[in-house]
Design an enzyme around this catalytic site. Structure first.
Site, PDB file in Angstrom:
ATOM      1  CG  HIS A  95     -21.023  29.604  29.014  1.00 45.74           C
ATOM      2  ND1 HIS A  95     -20.859  29.335  27.578  1.00 45.74           N
ATOM      3  CD2 HIS A  95     -21.434  28.287  29.287  1.00 45.74           C
ATOM      4  CE1 HIS A  95     -20.977  28.033  27.111  1.00 45.74           C
ATOM      5  NE2 HIS A  95     -21.370  27.516  28.139  1.00 45.74           N
ATOM      6  N   GLY A 149     -33.867  30.765  27.134  1.00 42.94           N
ATOM      7  CA  GLY A 149     -35.021  31.162  27.821  1.00 42.94           C
ATOM      8  C   GLY A 149     -35.951  30.266  28.144  1.00 42.94           C
ATOM      9  CB  THR A 180     -17.234   4.652  21.644  1.00 42.18           C
ATOM     10  OG1 THR A 180     -16.343   6.002  21.698  1.00 42.18           O
ATOM     11  CG2 THR A 180     -18.540   5.402  21.991  1.00 42.18           C
ATOM     12  CB  CYS A 191     -23.307  24.636  31.612  1.00 45.56           C
ATOM     13  SG  CYS A 191     -23.190  24.906  30.010  1.00 45.56           S
ATOM     14  CB  THR A 226     -16.447  17.344  28.976  1.00 48.49           C
ATOM     15  OG1 THR A 226     -15.830  17.576  27.749  1.00 48.49           O
ATOM     16  CG2 THR A 226     -16.294  18.490  29.821  1.00 48.49           C
TER      17      THR A 226
HETATM   18  P1  NAD Z   1     -17.986  14.918  25.297  1.00 46.28           P
HETATM   19  O1  NAD Z   1     -18.059  14.831  23.710  1.00 46.28           O
HETATM   20  O2  NAD Z   1     -16.909  15.731  26.144  1.00 46.28           O
HETATM   21  O3  NAD Z   1     -18.263  13.520  25.737  1.00 46.28           O
HETATM   22  C1  NAD Z   1     -19.218  12.629  25.407  1.00 46.28           C
HETATM   23  C2  NAD Z   1     -18.493  11.177  25.497  1.00 46.28           C
HETATM   24  O4  NAD Z   1     -19.521  10.404  25.008  1.00 46.28           O
HETATM   25  C3  NAD Z   1     -17.193  11.000  24.831  1.00 46.28           C
HETATM   26  O5  NAD Z   1     -16.211  10.325  25.584  1.00 46.28           O
HETATM   27  C4  NAD Z   1     -17.572   9.981  23.584  1.00 46.28           C
HETATM   28  O6  NAD Z   1     -16.584   9.323  23.301  1.00 46.28           O
HETATM   29  C5  NAD Z   1     -18.889   9.435  24.260  1.00 46.28           C
HETATM   30  N1  NAD Z   1     -19.708   8.686  23.280  1.00 46.28           N
HETATM   31  C6  NAD Z   1     -19.740   9.144  21.834  1.00 46.28           C
HETATM   32  N2  NAD Z   1     -20.839   8.270  21.261  1.00 46.28           N
HETATM   33  C7  NAD Z   1     -21.199   7.537  22.387  1.00 46.28           C
HETATM   34  C8  NAD Z   1     -21.930   6.402  22.221  1.00 46.28           C
HETATM   35  N3  NAD Z   1     -23.008   6.137  21.324  1.00 46.28           N
HETATM   36  N4  NAD Z   1     -22.370   5.819  23.515  1.00 46.28           N
HETATM   37  C9  NAD Z   1     -21.654   6.140  24.639  1.00 46.28           C
HETATM   38  N5  NAD Z   1     -20.678   7.115  24.528  1.00 46.28           N
HETATM   39  C10 NAD Z   1     -20.439   7.840  23.443  1.00 46.28           C
HETATM   40  O7  NAD Z   1     -19.408  15.646  25.499  1.00 46.28           O
HETATM   41  P2  NAD Z   1     -19.926  16.464  26.921  1.00 46.28           P
HETATM   42  O8  NAD Z   1     -19.367  17.851  26.825  1.00 46.28           O
HETATM   43  O9  NAD Z   1     -19.505  15.632  27.846  1.00 46.28           O
HETATM   44  O10 NAD Z   1     -21.341  16.516  26.714  1.00 46.28           O
HETATM   45  C11 NAD Z   1     -22.289  15.632  27.115  1.00 46.28           C
HETATM   46  C12 NAD Z   1     -23.593  15.929  27.465  1.00 46.28           C
HETATM   47  O11 NAD Z   1     -23.748  17.069  28.475  1.00 46.28           O
HETATM   48  C13 NAD Z   1     -24.312  16.900  26.098  1.00 46.28           C
HETATM   49  O12 NAD Z   1     -25.610  16.527  26.227  1.00 46.28           O
HETATM   50  C14 NAD Z   1     -23.949  18.292  26.403  1.00 46.28           C
HETATM   51  O13 NAD Z   1     -24.580  19.113  25.683  1.00 46.28           O
HETATM   52  C15 NAD Z   1     -24.098  18.314  28.033  1.00 46.28           C
HETATM   53  N6  NAD Z   1     -23.372  19.150  28.522  1.00 46.28           N
HETATM   54  C16 NAD Z   1     -22.210  19.625  27.972  1.00 46.28           C
HETATM   55  C17 NAD Z   1     -21.317  20.698  28.753  1.00 46.28           C
HETATM   56  C18 NAD Z   1     -20.067  21.237  28.337  1.00 46.28           C
HETATM   57  O14 NAD Z   1     -19.993  22.349  28.159  1.00 46.28           O
HETATM   58  N7  NAD Z   1     -19.338  20.337  28.136  1.00 46.28           N
HETATM   59  C19 NAD Z   1     -22.203  21.548  29.896  1.00 46.28           C
HETATM   60  C20 NAD Z   1     -23.189  20.916  30.324  1.00 46.28           C
HETATM   61  C21 NAD Z   1     -23.949  19.867  29.637  1.00 46.28           C
END
Ligand code: NAD
Length: 337
Positions: free
Chosen positions: A220, A195, A35, A141, A12
């Site tokens: 959100h 917070g 992966t 976020c 994402t």
């Molecule tokens: P996601 O699950 O959508 O994407 C993560 C990706 O990493 C997937 O494509 C997965 O296949 C891959 N992955 C899994 N294991 C891996 C590894 N060992 N090495 C490399 N890639 C690997 O997650 P996301 O929502 O993109 O979240 C990523 C980060 O961003 C997290 O820390 C999350 O908390 C943060 N975040 C997410 C959001 C949200 O709402 N989606 C918002 C802000 C921050």
């Protein structure tokens, strides 16, 4: 200087950051990792990104699927100046030692703990603290949303105390495995982590947060009450946010009465993936009564942190020491505001 950027984790956040970096003229995407040989792996190649395998043992699976990979994560790190770690929450921490060993700078996301590095980033509130650093973390976020609206009010008027409730989406829209489907789930730990997280990017802010998860995937929503340091007016606060980048207004009076209409508006704007990178504040939901500020804001969780990652790269490589210059450059390249 053109900064060479690796994206580890193409989900994402990672795929959006890759697209955003590729639109800047002072940085380039050296490659992205997957992966497994999913449709996203094929899509990355279709967009012109070099693909690397994050799990070396899985390289034969890519070959079987006929998907060309350039190597493994280490090969990608060798040719990069910085890696944006977008692996799932709490997984990134395991990569920090590798990044240090390979001599690449790294940016983690909000799913990792601040304590891992002891540093966090928000372009508006603490860009300067991140100039030239080797490792940092873009806050989540929700924290990004709180920082964007509270920081300018705290600098222009002053804030004594904030009470905020995060009404959080269940999963992201592409996630069919998680809920809640038919429940409202309170976070019983008070304050919720939001917070304390805000304090990592706005020094000294006094804020308590509570959180609930609800059955929606779109956005959100925050309800926020701030006790200001002096009496103010709705007009004064509104004018502060009018001048704040990456904060935008909607109006219930114009028919935007929920997150559903905000996302429809985002689709109408015809941006990449219908993203809404700005924090969306209801103009007719801002109320200042003496020294109390009340407002609602909506957060597009999939995209508000994306421009922050771009600015974070600029800070780490001192491409500009002026945060507003970086914000403006990123916004222009992404069509924000
Ligand atoms: P996601 O699950 O959508 O994407 C993560 C990706 O990493 C997937 O494509 C997965 O296949 C891959 N992955 C899994 N294991 C891996 C590894 N060992 N090495 C490399 N890639 C690997 O997650 P996301 O929502 O993109 O979240 C990523 C980060 O961003 C997290 O820390 C999350 O908390 C943060 N975040 C997410 C959001 C949200 O709402 N989606 C918002 C802000 C921050």
């Amino acid at each position: 200087m053109t900064v060479k950027v690796a994206i580890n984790g193409y989900g994402t956040i990672g795929k959006r950051v890759a697209d955003a970096v590729s639109r800047q003229d002072d940085m380039e995407v050296m490659g992205v990792t997957k992966t497994r040989p999913t449709y996203e792996a094929k899509m990355a190649i279709g967009k012109g990104f070099d693909l690397y395998c994050a799990v070396t043992d899985n390289i034969p699976k890519f070959k079987e699927a006929g998907i060309e990979i350039k190597g493994n994560l280490i090969d990608l790190l060798k040719i990069s100046d910085v890696v944006v770690d977008c692996t799932p929450g709490k997984m990134g921490a395991a990569n920090l030692d590798l990044y240090k060993k390979m001599g690449v700078k790294s940016i983690f996301q909000g799913g990792e703990k601040h304590e891992m590095i002891g540093r966090s980033f928000n372009a508006l509130s603490n860009y300067t603290e991140n100039i030239g650093v080797d490792h940092t973390r873009v806050v989540s976020c929700n924290t990004t949303g709180l920082a964007r609206t509270l920081y300018p009010v705290s600098t222009e008027i002053g804030i004594e105390k904030v009470y905020a409730t995060m009404i959080r989406r269940g999963p992201d829209p592409n996630n069919s495995k998680k809920g809640p489907v038919n429940a409202i789930v309170p976070v019983l730990k008070v304050p919720s982590h939001h917070g304390p997280d805000l304090k990592t990017v706005i020094e000294g802010i006094d804020i308590d947060t509570m959180a609930v998860a609800v059955p929606t995937t779109l956005m959100h929503l925050h309800t926020i009450v701030a006790k200001l340091s002096r009496p103010s007016t709705t007009e004064e606060v509104t004018s502060i946010w009018e001048r704040t980048p990456r904060v935008t207004f909607v109006s219930g009076g114009e028919g935007i009465t929920s997150t559903a209409q905000i996302m429809e508006m985002a689709r109408d704007l015809i941006r990449d993936r219908s993203d809404m990178n700005e924090i969306v504040v209801w103009k007719d939901g801002i109320h200042v009564v003496d020294d109390h500020l009340y407002y609602y804001q909506a957060i597009h969780q999939e995209s508000d942190v994306v421009p922050e990652n771009v600015d974070c790269i600029r800070a780490m490589f001192s491409l500009t020491e002026d945060n507003m210059a970086s914000i403006e450059k990123t916004n222009k390249a992404l069509g924000i505001n």
